[in-house]
Design a protein around this motif. Structure first.
Motif, short mmCIF file in Angstrom:
data_model
loop_
_atom_site.label_atom_id
_atom_site.label_comp_id
_atom_site.label_asym_id
_atom_site.label_seq_id
_atom_site.Cartn_x
_atom_site.Cartn_y
_atom_site.Cartn_z
N GLY A 1 0.81 -1.22 0.00
CA GLY A 1 0.00 0.00 0.00
C GLY A 1 0.84 1.26 0.00
O GLY A 1 0.50 2.25 -0.65
N LEU A 2 1.97 1.24 0.73
CA LEU A 2 2.86 2.41 0.74
C LEU A 2 3.46 2.66 -0.64
O LEU A 2 3.55 3.81 -1.09
N ILE A 3 3.87 1.59 -1.31
CA ILE A 3 4.46 1.73 -2.65
C ILE A 3 3.40 2.23 -3.63
O ILE A 3 3.66 3.12 -4.45
N PHE A 4 2.19 1.67 -3.55
CA PHE A 4 1.11 2.11 -4.43
C PHE A 4 0.79 3.58 -4.21
O PHE A 4 0.52 4.33 -5.16
N LEU A 5 0.83 4.02 -2.96
CA LEU A 5 0.53 5.42 -2.65
C LEU A 5 1.58 6.35 -3.26
O LEU A 5 1.24 7.40 -3.82
N MET A 6 2.86 5.98 -3.16
CA MET A 6 3.92 6.80 -3.74
C MET A 6 3.82 6.85 -5.26
O MET A 6 4.04 7.89 -5.88
N CYS A 7 3.47 5.71 -5.87
CA CYS A 7 3.29 5.68 -7.32
C CYS A 7 2.13 6.59 -7.75
O CYS A 7 2.22 7.31 -8.75
N TYR A 8 1.07 6.57 -6.98
CA TYR A 8 -0.10 7.40 -7.29
C TYR A 8 0.27 8.88 -7.20
O TYR A 8 -0.10 9.68 -8.08
N CYS A 9 1.00 9.24 -6.15
CA CYS A 9 1.39 10.64 -5.98
C CYS A 9 2.34 11.08 -7.10
O CYS A 9 2.21 12.18 -7.63
N ALA A 10 3.29 10.21 -7.48
CA ALA A 10 4.24 10.56 -8.53
C ALA A 10 3.55 10.71 -9.88
O ALA A 10 3.95 11.52 -10.71
N LYS A 11 2.49 9.93 -10.09
CA LYS A 11 1.79 9.98 -11.37
C LYS A 11 0.92 11.23 -11.49
O LYS A 11 0.86 11.85 -12.56
N HIS A 12 0.25 11.62 -10.41
CA HIS A 12 -0.74 12.69 -10.49
C HIS A 12 -0.29 14.01 -9.88
O HIS A 12 -0.68 15.07 -10.36
N TYR A 13 0.50 13.97 -8.80
CA TYR A 13 0.87 15.21 -8.10
C TYR A 13 2.36 15.21 -7.74
O TYR A 13 2.72 15.38 -6.57
N PRO A 14 3.26 15.01 -8.69
CA PRO A 14 4.68 14.84 -8.36
C PRO A 14 5.34 16.07 -7.77
O PRO A 14 6.24 15.95 -6.94
N SER A 15 4.92 17.26 -8.19
CA SER A 15 5.63 18.48 -7.81
C SER A 15 4.85 19.33 -6.80
O SER A 15 5.02 20.54 -6.75
N ASP A 16 4.01 18.68 -6.01
CA ASP A 16 3.23 19.41 -5.00
C ASP A 16 3.70 19.09 -3.59
O ASP A 16 2.92 19.14 -2.64
N SER A 17 4.98 18.72 -3.44
CA SER A 17 5.58 18.42 -2.14
C SER A 17 4.84 17.32 -1.40
O SER A 17 4.76 17.34 -0.16
N GLY A 18 4.29 16.38 -2.14
CA GLY A 18 3.60 15.26 -1.52
C GLY A 18 2.15 15.53 -1.15
O GLY A 18 1.48 14.64 -0.63
N TYR A 19 1.66 16.73 -1.41
CA TYR A 19 0.30 17.09 -1.02
C TYR A 19 -0.72 16.58 -2.04
O TYR A 19 -0.50 16.62 -3.25
N PHE A 20 -1.85 16.10 -1.51
CA PHE A 20 -2.99 15.72 -2.33
C PHE A 20 -4.00 16.86 -2.33
O PHE A 20 -3.95 17.75 -1.47
N PRO A 21 -4.95 16.88 -3.27
CA PRO A 21 -5.93 17.97 -3.32
C PRO A 21 -6.78 18.04 -2.05
O PRO A 21 -6.85 17.10 -1.26
N VAL A 22 -7.46 19.17 -1.87
CA VAL A 22 -8.30 19.38 -0.69
C VAL A 22 -9.40 18.34 -0.61
O VAL A 22 -9.74 17.85 0.47
N ASN A 23 -9.96 17.96 -1.76
CA ASN A 23 -11.07 17.01 -1.76
C ASN A 23 -10.61 15.56 -1.75
O ASN A 23 -11.40 14.64 -1.93
N PHE A 24 -9.33 15.32 -1.55
CA PHE A 24 -8.78 13.96 -1.50
C PHE A 24 -8.95 13.46 -0.06
O PHE A 24 -8.16 13.77 0.82
N ASP A 25 -10.00 12.66 0.16
CA ASP A 25 -10.33 12.28 1.53
C ASP A 25 -9.73 10.92 1.90
O ASP A 25 -8.95 10.33 1.15
N GLU A 26 -10.14 10.42 3.05
CA GLU A 26 -9.60 9.17 3.59
C GLU A 26 -9.91 7.99 2.67
O GLU A 26 -9.08 7.10 2.48
N GLU A 27 -11.09 7.98 2.10
CA GLU A 27 -11.46 6.89 1.20
C GLU A 27 -10.61 6.91 -0.06
O GLU A 27 -10.19 5.86 -0.56
N GLU B 1 3.96 8.79 11.04
CA GLU B 1 4.43 9.96 10.29
C GLU B 1 4.93 9.60 8.90
O GLU B 1 5.88 10.19 8.38
N ILE B 2 4.29 8.60 8.31
CA ILE B 2 4.53 8.30 6.89
C ILE B 2 3.73 9.28 6.05
O ILE B 2 4.20 9.75 5.01
N ILE B 3 2.53 9.59 6.50
CA ILE B 3 1.72 10.64 5.88
C ILE B 3 1.37 11.66 6.97
O ILE B 3 1.51 11.38 8.17
#
Length: 309
Positions: free
Chosen positions: A37-63, A86-88
């Motif tokens: 799950g950790l690897i999948f999460l990093m891949c998802y972030c690199a694919k969609h939000y690579p240059s946002d310092s690891g931040y996801f959008p405001v509407n990106f909730d727990e689900e 403190e991984i996320i």
């Protein structure tokens, strides 16, 4: 939120990832699925939000976070454990991956590389457009001037006529060569050198990106490999070089390939055409040589059949 950046296709994974105490804790509770799950999460972030310092959008909730990790959507305890370790983190209702820029420097600089490439392309378009317009301007009806046989030839600072059109064969083409639309390398060589240093850190690094080297990179034809003919092709090519020990300095002479050597057309043809033995081929040849010397074909076949050696 800025649009998706498409020049990131991989992430870095520390070789100590499985030994990290946080990974160990997650695996004890959630099994291998938790570590994946950790690897999948990093891949998802690199694919969609690579240059946002690891931040996801405001509407990106727990689900959404559980969905990106490919973990069961009712496992809210998984998200809580990532927060506790403190991984996320969460800042003003926004989830983010801790220390993203330090862990994934290539991905975090994706937007800067993209903007730099756009500016370089725009500058080249402007320059080539001016050259094209200049070539179109033809002087109208000039009086014929007879040459003076006794006059000294004038230099560039004089008033001599320009060279005829046919002699300007070295002028740049008016057609822009933006690499995303052509089968050639990126117009600027910085990205290629950066990929070379990243993927082949043990090979000699160029002190300066010289104009001759830049021109060689621009002229290289990206043959074979992935369909993308930009920087991703170069990353594939340098990854291929890693498979050949002789190019990495593991031969008897200790010679190592440099980037000027690797971009020479003849040398590139050798690498792409299998002109060097891969590590696997060398191991097979060594195995064959060590067990075949001094044996008959029947003895050697018999040893292979019983797995001796």
């Amino acid at each position: 939120m800025a649009g998706r950046i498409k020049n990131v296709t991989d992430i870095r994974l520390d070789v100590e990832f499985a030994e990290d105490f946080r990974t160990q804790k997650i695996m004890r509770k959630f099994g291998a699925e938790g570590a994946l799950g950790l690897i999948f999460l990093m891949c998802y972030c690199a694919k969609h939000y690579p240059s946002d310092s690891g931040y996801f959008p405001v509407n990106f909730d727990e689900e959404d976070l559980l969905f990106a990790c490919k973990v069961q959507l009712d496992r809210t305890d998984y998200v809580q454990m990532l927060l506790d370790l403190e991984i996320i983190g969460k800042n003003k209702d926004r989830f983010y991956i801790c220390e993203w820029d330090e862990m994934q420097p290539w991905a975090s600089e994706a937007r800067a590389r993209s903007e730099k490439a756009k500016k370089a392309a725009a500058a080249r378009w402007k320059k080539e457009g001016k050259q094209k317009d200049k070539k179109k301007k033809v002087p109208s009806e000039q009086p014929e001037i007879k040459p003076d046989a006794h006059a000294m030839p004038e230099h560039e600072s004089g008033n001599t006529e320009n060279m005829p059109e046919a002699d300007s064969g070295n002028a740049p083409s008016p057609t822009p060569t933006l690499y995303v639309n052509t089968p050639y390398s990126p117009p600027e060589g910085e990205e290629v050198v950066e990929a070379f240093c990243e993927l082949l850190p043990d090979l000699p690094k160029p002190e300066v990106l010289t104009d001759p080297l830049r021109r060689k990179i621009r002229k290289c034809k990206c043959e074979g490999g992935p369909p993308e003919k930009g920087i991703e092709w170069w990353r594939w090519y340098f990854s291929l070089v890693k498979e050949y020990p002789r190019l990495l300095g593991e031969g008897e002479s200790g010679w190592k390939a440099s980037i000027p050597w690797l971009v020479e057309p003849g040398n590139m043809a050798k690498v792409l055409g299998g002109g060097f033995q891969s590590r696997e081929q060398m191991e097979v040849n060594e195995f064959t040589s060590s067990f075949s010397q001094g044996m008959s074909e029947e003895e050697y076949a018999r040893k292979l059949a019983v797995g001796d050696g």
